[in-house]
Design an enzyme around this catalytic site. Structure first.
Site: not given
Ligand code: UFG
Length: 339
Positions: A126, A151, A155
């Site tokens: 990741s 998590y 990785k």
């Molecule tokens: N977000 C919102 N509202 C929500 C959900 C997410 O605004 O309800 C925003 C988050 O703040 C972030 C973006 O959308 O800015 C993406 O969020 P995600 O949760 O979809 O993804 P992340 O980038 O946080 O996480 C992903 C994977 C993880 C990994 C990570 C590494 O889900 O497994 O990328 O950066 F570890």
């Protein structure tokens, strides 16, 4: 026909990869404990490809289960190891679950490679290993940052374990693919993401809000140092991502690796803010999304997107699906789930 083991093959990324493997003539053996997936996925894979993959309900973190399955299915040459726990928030609450599943699972897979003569490993890593990179877009040589969650730590540890293992096991090869943000669904509408409960990730939350299952999407913060203040991610289509695994397996099979262990970023090379993604979704689907800006989510990084030059050049792989198509596929899948 080349035989390949896919751990976690009933999951989101796993199922899409199995489809692409079967369509290229691989004989696929899936092991999955169905902890975060559904046995119907196997039937739906068969509907797309006309081939039912061999399936074993196996927990890879339990060595006897994995070894028992492999004894019954000799001649496997390669493995793609997806099976792992993957929810960042849950990993903070239940760290031991993550260390047990993700560390034991990998150790068992590596021991199985030695025991059963499996030569090639593709590992699901990741972009979380980079944390908040200083320079963007992030290349594979960027420093690995201290993990922000158990998590993420698993990785990093997994990559280190693979490194140490490959160093002393001649003839075994590995490619670690560092995924950015996988989204979308298969264009057939038959497989996709199956979030259980309230989705933690952005796209399932968007599609569930659009479907009326959730009232309103909360956008976590608009005071980041980005063009519209919301965080930037590199959203990669799930079928494009699946195809990166095919490219990685082919590279190892054909002996094209520069070294026995390689790392590749798998993203599009383009960053989108949360608000840009919302507006792309509205444009692609014609559905207006109900959302509001709320405070930041703890642990979120501000911005990350991939430099994909290495994957483009060495794997001969490039993301191809336009974002609107990816979002339409995600929406089609959501509508099907709601039925
Ligand atoms: N977000 C919102 N509202 C929500 C959900 C997410 O605004 O309800 C925003 C988050 O703040 C972030 C973006 O959308 O800015 C993406 O969020 P995600 O949760 O979809 O993804 P992340 O980038 O946080 O996480 C992903 C994977 C993880 C990994 C990570 C590494 O889900 O497994 O990328 O950066 F570890």
């Amino acid at each position: 026909m080349k035989k390949i083991l896919v751990t976690g093959g009933a999951g989101f990324i796993g199922s899409h990869t199995v489809v692409e493997l079967q369509q290229r003539g691989y004989e696929v053996f899936i092991v999955d404990n169905l902890s975060n997936s559904n046995p119907d996925v196997i039937d739906n894979i068969a509907k797309i490809t006309d081939i039912k993959p061999v399936f074993g309900k196996v927990d890879v973190a339990v060595k006897d289960e994995l070894f028992g399955f492999l004894k019954q299915h000799p001649g496997i040459e390669s493995v793609i190891h997806f099976a792992a726990s993957k929810a960042v928030g849950e990993s903070v609450e239940q760290p031991l679950k993550y260390y047990r599943n993700n560390i034991n699972g990998l150790i068992n897979v590596l021991e199985a490679m030695k025991e059963f003569g499996i030569k090639n490993l593709v590992f699901s890593s990741s972009c979380t290993v980079y944390g908040q990179p200083e320079k963007l877009p992030v290349t594979e040589n960027s420093p690995i940052q201290p993990a922000l969650s158990p998590y993420g730590n698993t990785k990093q540890i997994n990559e280190e374990i693979i490194h140490d293992f490959i160093a002393v096991n001649k003839g075994i090869n590995s490619i670690c693919l560092r995924y950015f943000n996988p989204i979308g669904a298969h264009p057939s509408g038959l497989i996709g993401e199956l979030p259980i409960g309230v989705p933690a990730n952005l796209i399932p939350y968007i599609t569930q809000t659009a479907a009326g299952i959730r009232e309103c999407l909360s956008v976590f913060g608009n005071d980041y140092n980005t063009p519209d203040g919301t965080p930037i991610r590199d959203y990669i289509d799930i079928v494009d991502l699946a195809n990166a695994h095919i490219a990685a397996i082919n590279r190892m099979e054909q002996g094209k690796q520069k070294s026995a262990l390689e790392f590749f970023n798998v993203g599009t090379g383009n960053g989108l803010t949360v608000l840009q993604l919302i507006s792309a979704f509205e444009k692609a689907t014609g559905v207006k999304l109900n959302y509001k800006i709320v405070g930041r989510r703890a642990g979120d990084i501000e911005k990350v997107w991939a430099n994909t030059d290495l994957a483009n050049k060495e794997l001969g792989w490039k993301a191809q699906v336009p974002i609107e198509e990816t979002l339409r596929n995600a929406w089609r899948w959501q509508q099907k789930l709601a039925k």
